[in-house]
Design an enzyme around this catalytic site. Structure first.
Site, mmCIF file in Angstrom:
data_model
loop_
_atom_site.group_PDB
_atom_site.id
_atom_site.type_symbol
_atom_site.label_atom_id
_atom_site.label_comp_id
_atom_site.label_asym_id
_atom_site.label_seq_id
_atom_site.Cartn_x
_atom_site.Cartn_y
_atom_site.Cartn_z
ATOM 1 N N HIS A 205 0.459 -1.286 0.138
ATOM 2 C CA HIS A 205 0.062 0.267 -0.340
ATOM 3 C C HIS A 205 1.060 1.099 -0.152
ATOM 4 C CE1 HIS A 205 1.085 0.296 4.609
ATOM 5 N NE2 HIS A 205 0.821 0.812 4.810
HETATM 6 N N1 UDP Z 1 -2.739 -5.714 9.891
HETATM 7 C C1 UDP Z 1 -3.892 -6.329 10.066
HETATM 8 N N2 UDP Z 1 -4.762 -6.507 8.787
HETATM 9 C C2 UDP Z 1 -4.320 -6.377 7.211
HETATM 10 C C3 UDP Z 1 -3.889 -5.735 7.075
HETATM 11 C C4 UDP Z 1 -2.520 -5.662 8.206
HETATM 12 O O1 UDP Z 1 -4.764 -6.288 11.253
HETATM 13 O O2 UDP Z 1 -5.993 -6.175 6.268
HETATM 14 C C5 UDP Z 1 -1.918 -4.917 10.178
HETATM 15 C C6 UDP Z 1 -0.499 -6.406 10.596
HETATM 16 O O3 UDP Z 1 -0.294 -7.557 10.567
HETATM 17 C C7 UDP Z 1 0.724 -4.627 10.962
HETATM 18 C C8 UDP Z 1 -0.600 -3.782 10.860
HETATM 19 O O4 UDP Z 1 -1.809 -3.963 9.914
HETATM 20 O O5 UDP Z 1 0.276 -5.329 12.419
HETATM 21 C C9 UDP Z 1 0.338 -3.160 9.814
HETATM 22 O O6 UDP Z 1 -0.080 -2.384 9.267
HETATM 23 P P1 UDP Z 1 0.072 -1.179 7.592
HETATM 24 O O7 UDP Z 1 0.472 -2.606 7.141
HETATM 25 O O8 UDP Z 1 -1.145 -0.842 7.006
HETATM 26 O O9 UDP Z 1 1.053 -0.368 8.163
HETATM 27 P P2 UDP Z 1 2.749 -0.366 7.963
HETATM 28 O O10 UDP Z 1 2.809 -1.636 9.232
HETATM 29 O O11 UDP Z 1 3.267 -0.033 6.566
HETATM 30 O O12 UDP Z 1 2.500 1.927 8.357
#
Ligand code: UDP
Length: 366
Positions: A205
């Site tokens: 994303h």
């Molecule tokens: N996550 C979730 N459901 C989903 C996709 C991701 O619970 O469908 C969780 C994942 O396990 C992690 C967090 O969301 O704990 C990561 O979020 P994201 O990828 O949106 O953001 P980033 O970490 O890149 O800031």
């Protein structure tokens, strides 16, 4: 009566980081105010996490979402100021590196209320990465810096912030180990018609991977050529972009590619820990791959978790299709031969939130 603390959060990973800290503060009798900036608003990106992770409902929602980085940050700041003044907390907790984190830190700093930055000190060294500037600004505006790993602590020391910085461990590690016990993984994955260790979990994303049609095509080509089931709980931004680029139909036609709605955290623990490989550009999920004991292929050319890269846990996509497909199969085969481990060696012992609250009490809420 214990004092009032405020949390300011806005997106999915922040709700996950908030959960263990909030639980610890409630255990110690603090009055908590939760402000949701509104950055993520769909049920499966927001409310579901409050329900599943047993976080109290937000006291205020600022309903700010979308728009450019500057507009979003400015809008949050405009709406947040009155809310912070209304409750006048003794301390404010902010999490991670989003526009909500930056806006919160600027407002709270201006009101001279101490800030605790949970997940401080992470640096990729890539200034163009939109989150990098947020990290630096927020760290420099905060009173207490809680580093999730030793490397982040070193970064803070190098920037002259050593006297207010501590290695606490990672609250995501707390969350993963805490909720893992509540997951009936077999039941959850059978819901998706997939079998243990026979699928790849994929999410993407980041702006770098969604705001360019060529990059999107490249990613779909990669998926198409992997000879394995790929399950993808798709982020709304990615879904919207595929639609805008008129690529959604093509994506849905890829036989081994299963696009599903974003899932809750418990489902995500089930999906990650039972996969045979994780492919992602998510900072959170790439680190969780280590807690899950499943290796990760990272879809951005930045050093996300250097320690995990140094032990070969995380490898980066080369964006050469042939290379990447062969790397994917090599990693899967090596994991099948038992080369798996999971421990929190870099990210603490699963008690980061207790340490964060201890430090807050010792250094700020004296
Ligand atoms: N996550 C979730 N459901 C989903 C996709 C991701 O619970 O469908 C969780 C994942 O396990 C992690 C967090 O969301 O704990 C990561 O979020 P994201 O990828 O949106 O953001 P980033 O970490 O890149 O800031």
């Amino acid at each position: 009566m214990k004092r009032t603390v405020m949390h300011i959060v806005g997106n999915r990973p922040q709700f996950i980081k908030l959960a263990p800290v909030s639980r610890e503060l409630r255990k110690r009798g603090y009055r908590e105010i939760i402000v949701h900036t509104g950055q993520h608003f769909d049920d499966n990106m927001s409310s579901m996490f409050f329900r599943q992770l047993d976080i109290p409902e937000p006291d205020q929602n600022l309903h700010v979402s979308g728009g450019s980085h500057c507009k979003m940050t400015a809008k949050i700041m405009m709406r947040l100021e009155d809310v912070v003044i209304k409750y006048y907390p003794q301390i404010v907790f902010v999490y991670g590196d989003t526009n909500s984190t930056l806006a919160a830190a600027l407002v709270v700093r201006k009101l001279n209320i101490p800030i605790v930055h949970v997940e401080a000190g992470i640096r990729t060294g890539v200034y163009e990465n939109p989150e990098e500037a947020n990290r630096i600004f927020v760290d420099h505006a905060s009173e207490l810096l809680c580093a999730p790993d030793k490397r982040s602590l070193d970064n803070l020391v190098q920037e002259g912030l050593g006297t207010k910085s501590y290695f606490t461990g990672d609250v995501m590690c707390d969350a993963y180990y805490n909720y893992k016990n509540q997951v009936d993984a077999k039941a959850l994955i059978s819901k998706y018609g997939i079998k243990e260790k026979e699928y790849i979990l994929m999410t993407w994303h980041r702006q770098e991977n969604t705001s360019d049609i060529e990059r999107m095509c490249q990613i779909l080509r990669l998926v198409e050529n992997i000879n394995k089931t790929v399950i993808c709980p798709m982020h709304p931004r990615t879904y919207r972009k595929l639609k805008d680029y008129k690529l959604l139909g093509k994506a849905k036609e890829i036989k081994n590619f299963h696009i599903i709605e974003p899932v809750g955290y418990l489902e995500m623990i089930a999906l990650s820990s039972n996969s045979c490989l994780i492919i992602t550009d998510s900072g959170g999920l790439s680190k969780e791959s280590y807690f899950a004991g499943v290796k990760c292929l990272y879809m951005l050319d930045i050093d996300v978790w250097v320690d995990l890269e140094s032990i070969g846990w995380i490898k980066k996509l080369t964006w050469n299709n042939e290379n990447d497909i062969s790397m994917i199969h090599d990693i899967i085969n090596s994991q099948m031969q038992g080369n798996r481990s999971n421990n929190g060696m870099f990210y603490g012992d699963g008690h980061a939130s207790e340490k964060i609250v201890d430090l807050t009490e010792k250094t700020i809420l004296l």
